[in-house]
Design an enzyme around this catalytic site. Structure first.
Site, PDB file in Angstrom:
ATOM      1  N   SER A 125      -5.458  11.034   3.956  1.00  0.00           N
ATOM      2  CA  SER A 125      -4.282  10.749   4.763  1.00  0.00           C
ATOM      3  C   SER A 125      -4.591  11.118   6.222  1.00  0.00           C
ATOM      4  CB  SER A 125      -3.069  11.487   4.205  1.00  0.00           C
ATOM      5  OG  SER A 125      -1.871  10.948   4.694  1.00  0.00           O
ATOM      6  N   HIS A 132      -0.643   6.167  -2.504  1.00  0.00           N
ATOM      7  CA  HIS A 132      -1.211   7.037  -1.476  1.00  0.00           C
ATOM      8  C   HIS A 132      -2.063   8.142  -2.094  1.00  0.00           C
ATOM      9  CE1 HIS A 132      -1.692   8.505   2.510  1.00  0.00           C
ATOM     10  NE2 HIS A 132      -1.076   9.650   2.281  1.00  0.00           N
ATOM     11  N   ASP A 177      -0.884   1.340  -1.817  1.00  0.00           N
ATOM     12  CA  ASP A 177      -0.442   2.479  -1.012  1.00  0.00           C
ATOM     13  C   ASP A 177       0.717   2.028  -0.128  1.00  0.00           C
ATOM     14  OD1 ASP A 177      -0.103   4.623   0.691  1.00  0.00           O
ATOM     15  OD2 ASP A 177      -2.243   4.970   0.976  1.00  0.00           O
TER      16      ASP A 177
END
Length: 704
Positions: free
Chosen positions: A565, A672, A640
């Site tokens: 991320s 994600h 995602d």
């Protein structure tokens, strides 16, 4: 919050390139990697490593002035005034002060979503969201529609993904404590652009997943509030303000059901208003307003006193989070706390004695929590816990005459102590529990090292943790793996006792650092990379490596960085901006250009692309892609809905345009979070191969 669709005309080309990319990526199952057996052995050792030093329960006999403490299965009585403890044969009759759970909690909604139903406190009614509208059901009446004009884009009793993700808005309807009224969202997504994902990649046919997802500078959802009165069967609209460029969130009722509280912040998010509305008329007013030159924290701590009128509020107006006492009717009463350090949580409000007990990062090591006590009139603020250590697990006696706290540090096992109050001073009475002194040696692993390094500015002290393999030899040179996150709103480094990192058994050093821009150190520290995400934070990670490279056992030519991320972004931007420092990187779900992420998160720190074109361009991995010199592996989930796959596609396109080699692994059914055993396998195969710790079968000529 960063934690963490290919154009249709290019689908065939992209899929072909993906197949080639995956085909040439060399990886073996994690368990077959060289050193994996040692990794597994350390995992087992650290999972059973003696931690001790903590108590299971504390109960107070205020009449006898005693603390009754459970360590393991043993109850021991400690006189608060001092003296010999005594062991009890049975559990004491005094009940624990800790609140007992009131029945089973219902599971939360999916990430970014809101609960679809809400039961009234008296159990009489159920409100339910369905297909854009809100319905009410009671035990003795049929379901009826409270709204009828909702559809896919106009919703009553629900919100959009960005409110759930960035403002933690998991609810969209709120019953008053007396069950007489129901407040709910009116949410308008009609001007918000949809983002389309493709699902079903592993099935016979695919499907389109569409989500209203506002990106920086684009139209935002418009949030409004309404209140339904059960008795009169009428609904009023709350005056949330005229601007459509604002956010409305954290809706709650006052304890007496007479007021509806909500927070309102402008789109730039540097002004925060705490609002209260009259549920009968919808009229609202500002209770307090906070303003910051850069960005204002969206969710300051808030807690009512017993009268339901006064409340404690967390303010960063001085540059450090501090507590204030306010009144809904009369405004600010006083500053409860002061200091050039931030508070972090309320422990206890003792109205009988007029005290507030709270935790602040007031230690010499600026991430160490310490217990404080102040008077509710703002006087007598004093730090109670001694020593520059991490203090936690606070239990305060009901009469405020004593407390229990646990101390520890990265390289120091926990111990728990009883203190009594003598005036404004805390005096240690007894040690209640103590862990073994060196659990690392007993487990056959290396003790982690707490790092104090200088930021890239040469003055700011930063904190990190360095871990080493169990057979560490300072006369040898080791590759260094930086495990990065580094983004706003989330800190990775804790000063609690740390166990070993099993992956070091692959033969690497591992380090984690909280750079400038991470939370918990005050506004100057947090705002360091305002309008420039990817600059100061990345500079600090490079400064860390350069300082560690001065140690003879750190191989400065074999440095890798990896993260997911924001950590994926940090991985790529660090390799692009500091190719001489970072030779290898594995980036998971990276936001490669801040134009691709959502409005609430991105504009809080970067404003809009129109306002900050230089910031968006200067720290875009896509625009800097041609600078890649090292070995890069990209990991991304194909569904995602947080950091969309087009982030990776854009970077891939640029790297291919400039004919720059890279590798990639895609996960067709992952969002994600990538939940696949292949994720760790490919990541560590890649890191070890390019750090010289695992031979490439193609390079050695071995059979595939």
């Amino acid at each position: 919050m960063i934690r963490v669709r290919p154009p249709w005309s290019f689908c065939g080309v992209l899929l072909a390139s993906l197949v080639l990319s995956v085909a040439h990526a060399q990886w073996v199952p994690y368990a077959q990697l060289p050193g994996a057996a040692k990794v597994r052995a350390v995992q087992q050792k650290t999972s059973t490593m003696e931690r001790g030093g903590r108590v299971r329960d504390v109960r107070w006999d205020t009449e006898q002035r005693e603390a009754i403490v459970r360590v393991g299965d043993t109850w021991t009585v400690y006189p608060i005034a001092g003296g010999e403890p005594r062991v009890l044969d049975d559990e004491p009759a005094i009940e624990s002060e800790r609140e007992q759970p009131a029945g089973r909690r219902r599971p939360g909604p999916a990430r970014g979503r809101q609960h679809a139903s809400a039961d009234s406190p008296d159990g009489t009614y159920e409100a339910r969201y369905r297909d854009g509208n809100l319905y009410l059901k009671s035990e003795d009446a049929d379901e009826k529609a409270l709204t009828t004009e909702g559809d896919g884009k106009l919703k009553f009793g629900s919100a959009s993904w960005v409110y759930g993700e960035e403002l933690d808005q998991s609810t969209a309807m709120w019953w008053s404590p007396d069950s007489s009224k129901l407040a709910f969202y009116r949410f308008d997504d009609r001007n918000v652009n949809d983002f389309h994902l493709v699902s079903g990649w592993t099935k016979l046919n695919t499907a389109i997943m569409s989500e209203a997802y506002p990106k920086p500078g684009q139209p935002n959802p418009i949030a409004g509030l309404m209140v339904y009165d059960v008795k009169s069967d009428t609904t009023v609209t709350v005056d949330v303000g005229a601007s459509i460029e604002q956010y409305i969130y954290e809706v709650a009722w006052t304890p007496d059901s007479r007021g509806l509280l909500f927070r309102r912040t402008n789109r730039r998010q540097n002004v925060l208003d705490l609002m209260v509305a009259d549920p009968a008329t919808g009229a609202s007013r500002v209770v307090l307003s906070e303003t910051q030159p850069n960005w204002q924290k969206n969710s300051p701590e808030f807690r009512f006193l017993r009268d339901g009128e006064r409340f404690v509020w967390e303010s960063e107006s001085t540059g450090f989070a501090q507590y204030q006492l306010w009144s809904l009717a009369n405004g600010k009463i006083c500053d409860l706390t002061k200091g050039e350090f931030p508070v972090s949580s309320l422990v206890r409000i003792d109205e009988g004695n007029g005290d507030v007990w709270y935790v602040a990062r007031s230690s010499e090591t600026k991430i160490n929590p310490q217990l404080h006590r102040a008077k509710l009139d703002g006087s007598g603020d004093v730090r109670l816990t001694p020593d520059d250590l991490h203090w936690s697990s606070f239990r305060v006696a009901p009469d405020g005459t004593a407390f229990v706290a646990t101390c520890e540090f990265v390289d120091r096992p926990p111990s728990t102590h009883l203190f009594r109050m003598e005036g404004s001073a805390a005096v240690k009475v007894a040690t209640l529990a103590e862990a073994e002194r060196d659990p690392w040696t007993n487990a056959g692993v290396q003790k982690p090292e707490f790092l104090r390094v200088k930021a890239a500015d040469g003055t700011t002290e930063l904190y990190g943790v360095l871990s080493k393999p169990s057979d560490f030899d300072p006369s040898k040179k080791y590759p260094l793996v930086v495990s990065a996150y580094g983004g706003p709103a989330f800190a990775m480094v804790s000063s609690r006792m740390q166990s070993a990192r099993p992956e070091c058994e692959f033969g690497v050093l591992m380090v984690t650092l909280d750079n400038r821009g991470t939370p918990g150190r005050g506004k100057v520290f947090e705002d360091a990379n305002y309008l420039s995400l990817g600059e100061e934070d990345c500079d600090d990670q490079a400064a860390l490596v350069r300082q560690l490279a001065e140690r003879p056992y750190v191989d400065k030519d074999r440095v890798a960085i990896t993260g997911h991320s924001y950590g994926g972004y940090m991985t790529i931007i660090a390799m692009l901006r500091y190719p001489e420092v970072f030779a290898v990187g594995v980036a998971g779900a990276p936001p490669t250009d801040w134009r691709n992420y959502d409005t609430i998160y991105t504009e809080r720190y970067m404003r809009t692309p129109e306002e900050n074109e230089a910031g968006y361009d200067g720290f875009s991995c896509v625009k800097l892609a041609k600078e890649l010199k090292g070995k890069l592996l990209l990991l991304h989930g194909m569904v995602d809905d947080n950091v969309h796959p087009n982030n990776t596609w854009q970077l891939v396109q640029e790297l291919q345009t400039h004919d720059i080699p890279f590798e990639m692994m895609l996960f067709p059914n992952s969002g994600h979070g990538i939940h696949s055993p292949a994720s760790d396998s490919v990541k560590w195969s890649y890191l070890l191969r390019h750090l010289g710790l695992h031979e490439d079968e193609h390079e050695t000529g071995a059979a595939p």
